[in-house]
Structure formats: C-alpha cells, structure tokens
Write a protein that holds these residues in place. Structure first.
Motif, mmCIF file in Angstrom:
data_model
loop_
_atom_site.group_PDB
_atom_site.id
_atom_site.type_symbol
_atom_site.label_atom_id
_atom_site.label_comp_id
_atom_site.label_asym_id
_atom_site.label_seq_id
_atom_site.Cartn_x
_atom_site.Cartn_y
_atom_site.Cartn_z
ATOM 1 N N ASP A 199 -29.856 -84.325 -54.360
ATOM 2 C CA ASP A 199 -28.885 -84.315 -53.338
ATOM 3 C C ASP A 199 -28.719 -85.803 -53.041
ATOM 4 O OD1 ASP A 199 -26.715 -83.693 -51.752
ATOM 5 O OD2 ASP A 199 -27.961 -83.718 -49.684
ATOM 6 N N HIS A 200 -28.642 -86.609 -54.305
ATOM 7 C CA HIS A 200 -28.595 -88.082 -54.295
ATOM 8 C C HIS A 200 -27.663 -88.573 -55.427
ATOM 9 C CE1 HIS A 200 -29.135 -91.824 -52.481
ATOM 10 N NE2 HIS A 200 -29.450 -92.400 -53.639
ATOM 11 N N HIS A 201 -26.484 -88.840 -55.284
ATOM 12 C CA HIS A 201 -25.738 -88.973 -56.506
ATOM 13 C C HIS A 201 -25.117 -90.467 -56.798
ATOM 14 C CE1 HIS A 201 -25.193 -85.140 -54.471
ATOM 15 N NE2 HIS A 201 -25.091 -84.770 -55.473
ATOM 16 N N SER B 177 -26.609 -96.646 -54.593
ATOM 17 C CA SER B 177 -27.006 -96.883 -53.118
ATOM 18 C C SER B 177 -26.678 -95.722 -52.069
ATOM 19 C CB SER B 177 -25.420 -97.893 -52.713
ATOM 20 O OG SER B 177 -25.347 -97.793 -51.205
ATOM 21 N N THR B 178 -27.367 -95.720 -50.942
ATOM 22 C CA THR B 178 -27.486 -94.677 -50.166
ATOM 23 C C THR B 178 -26.310 -94.949 -49.266
ATOM 24 O OG1 THR B 178 -29.864 -94.258 -50.638
ATOM 25 C CG2 THR B 178 -28.901 -93.389 -48.518
ATOM 26 N N HIS B 179 -25.496 -94.144 -49.376
ATOM 27 C CA HIS B 179 -24.197 -94.432 -48.459
ATOM 28 C C HIS B 179 -24.573 -94.039 -47.047
ATOM 29 C CE1 HIS B 179 -22.271 -92.975 -52.541
ATOM 30 N NE2 HIS B 179 -22.524 -94.348 -52.248
ATOM 31 N N ASP B 180 -25.359 -93.073 -46.790
ATOM 32 C CA ASP B 180 -25.567 -92.788 -45.239
ATOM 33 C C ASP B 180 -26.529 -93.913 -44.495
ATOM 34 O OD1 ASP B 180 -24.413 -90.201 -45.998
ATOM 35 O OD2 ASP B 180 -26.445 -89.220 -46.156
HETATM 36 C C1 LIG Z 1 -24.306 -84.452 -47.185
HETATM 37 C C2 LIG Z 1 -25.176 -84.788 -48.241
HETATM 38 O O1 LIG Z 1 -26.557 -84.806 -48.143
HETATM 39 C C3 LIG Z 1 -25.011 -86.375 -48.253
HETATM 40 O O2 LIG Z 1 -23.538 -86.546 -48.310
HETATM 41 C C4 LIG Z 1 -25.581 -87.145 -49.252
HETATM 42 C C5 LIG Z 1 -25.147 -86.429 -50.704
HETATM 43 N N1 LIG Z 1 -25.245 -87.544 -51.897
HETATM 44 C C6 LIG Z 1 -25.455 -88.961 -51.832
HETATM 45 N N2 LIG Z 1 -25.771 -89.789 -52.527
HETATM 46 C C7 LIG Z 1 -25.727 -91.069 -52.359
HETATM 47 N N3 LIG Z 1 -25.792 -92.191 -53.364
HETATM 48 N N4 LIG Z 1 -25.651 -91.656 -50.967
HETATM 49 C C8 LIG Z 1 -25.813 -90.679 -49.935
HETATM 50 O O3 LIG Z 1 -25.780 -91.171 -48.994
HETATM 51 C C9 LIG Z 1 -25.630 -89.362 -50.159
HETATM 52 N N5 LIG Z 1 -25.625 -88.508 -49.298
#
Ligand SMILES: C[C@H](O)[C@H](O)[C@H]1CNC2=NC(N)=NC(=O)C2=N1
Length: 99
Positions: A56-58, A73-76
């Motif tokens: 769950d990391h894209h 990068s971790t968007h969250d």
């Molecule tokens: C809801 C879901 O878990 C989030 O949006 C995840 C999904 N994939 C993600 N991928 C990346 N690269 N950064 C994130 O913050 C992220 N958040």
C-alpha cells in the motif's frame, strides 16, 4: 504511520541503495532505471506494481521505451520515510538480473 527520516538516517539509507539520490526541489528520492528494451522495463514495472500494491505504498513513475524514472515519497508524511526506503530496496532487487 511512518515518519519522515532524519537527514542522517536518510543519508545512511541512500548509502545502501545504489542509484537512488535525493530529488531536487522536493522531499523525495529518485532513480532512473534503464533496461535492455521495453519488455524488460515493463516487466520490472509489473513486478514492482505488485509489491507496491501489497505494501500500500505507490511510486510516481514514468516510462519511455526502456527507461523508467521513479520518484518515491510518502505523501501522507510529506517526505521520505522508511516505507520509501523499503520500496526502493525492493525495486533494486527486482531490477537486478539474477543470472
Ligand atoms: C489510503 C492509502 O493507504 C494511502 O493513500 C497510501 C497509498 N499509497 C501511498 N503511496 C505513497 N507513495 N505515499 C502515500 O502516502 C500513500 N498513501
């Protein structure tokens, strides 16, 4: 949720990740993978996509013929976390020829 890596932790992690560097102008890491042909490049993307979905990391990525530019990068978290390092490691392993 993961937290952004300290400058020192990040430098150390990048030291163990051949090809990965800081992205200019934003808090992210990147690598440009160059394969033999489109088939190899897309095979890499397919395998990496399965890992990414499981984590769950894209990735942010762009493919042109045999080249795949990846930015992680971790968007969250608004920056680079251990999750980016983990995915970068997996991508290096997937891209490495095993023969
Ligand atoms: C809801 C879901 O878990 C989030 O949006 C995840 C999904 N994939 C993600 N991928 C990346 N690269 N950064 C994130 O913050 C992220 N958040």
């Amino acid at each position: 949720m993961s937290e952004r890596l300290s400058a020192e932790a990040r430098r150390q992690a990048l030291g163990g990740l051949p090809g990965w560097t800081d992205v200019q102008g934003r808090d992210a890491i990147g690598k440009t993978f160059v394969f033999k042909d489109f088939n190899e490049a897309f095979g890499f993307m397919s395998r990496a996509a399965l890992v990414a979905e499981k984590m769950d990391h894209h990735p942010e990525w762009r493919n042109v013929y045999k080249t795949v530019e990846v930015v992680l990068s971790t968007h969250d978290a608004g920056g680079v976390t251990a999750r980016d390092i983990e995915l970068a490691k997996a991508m290096n392993a997937i891209a490495k020829p095993t023969a």
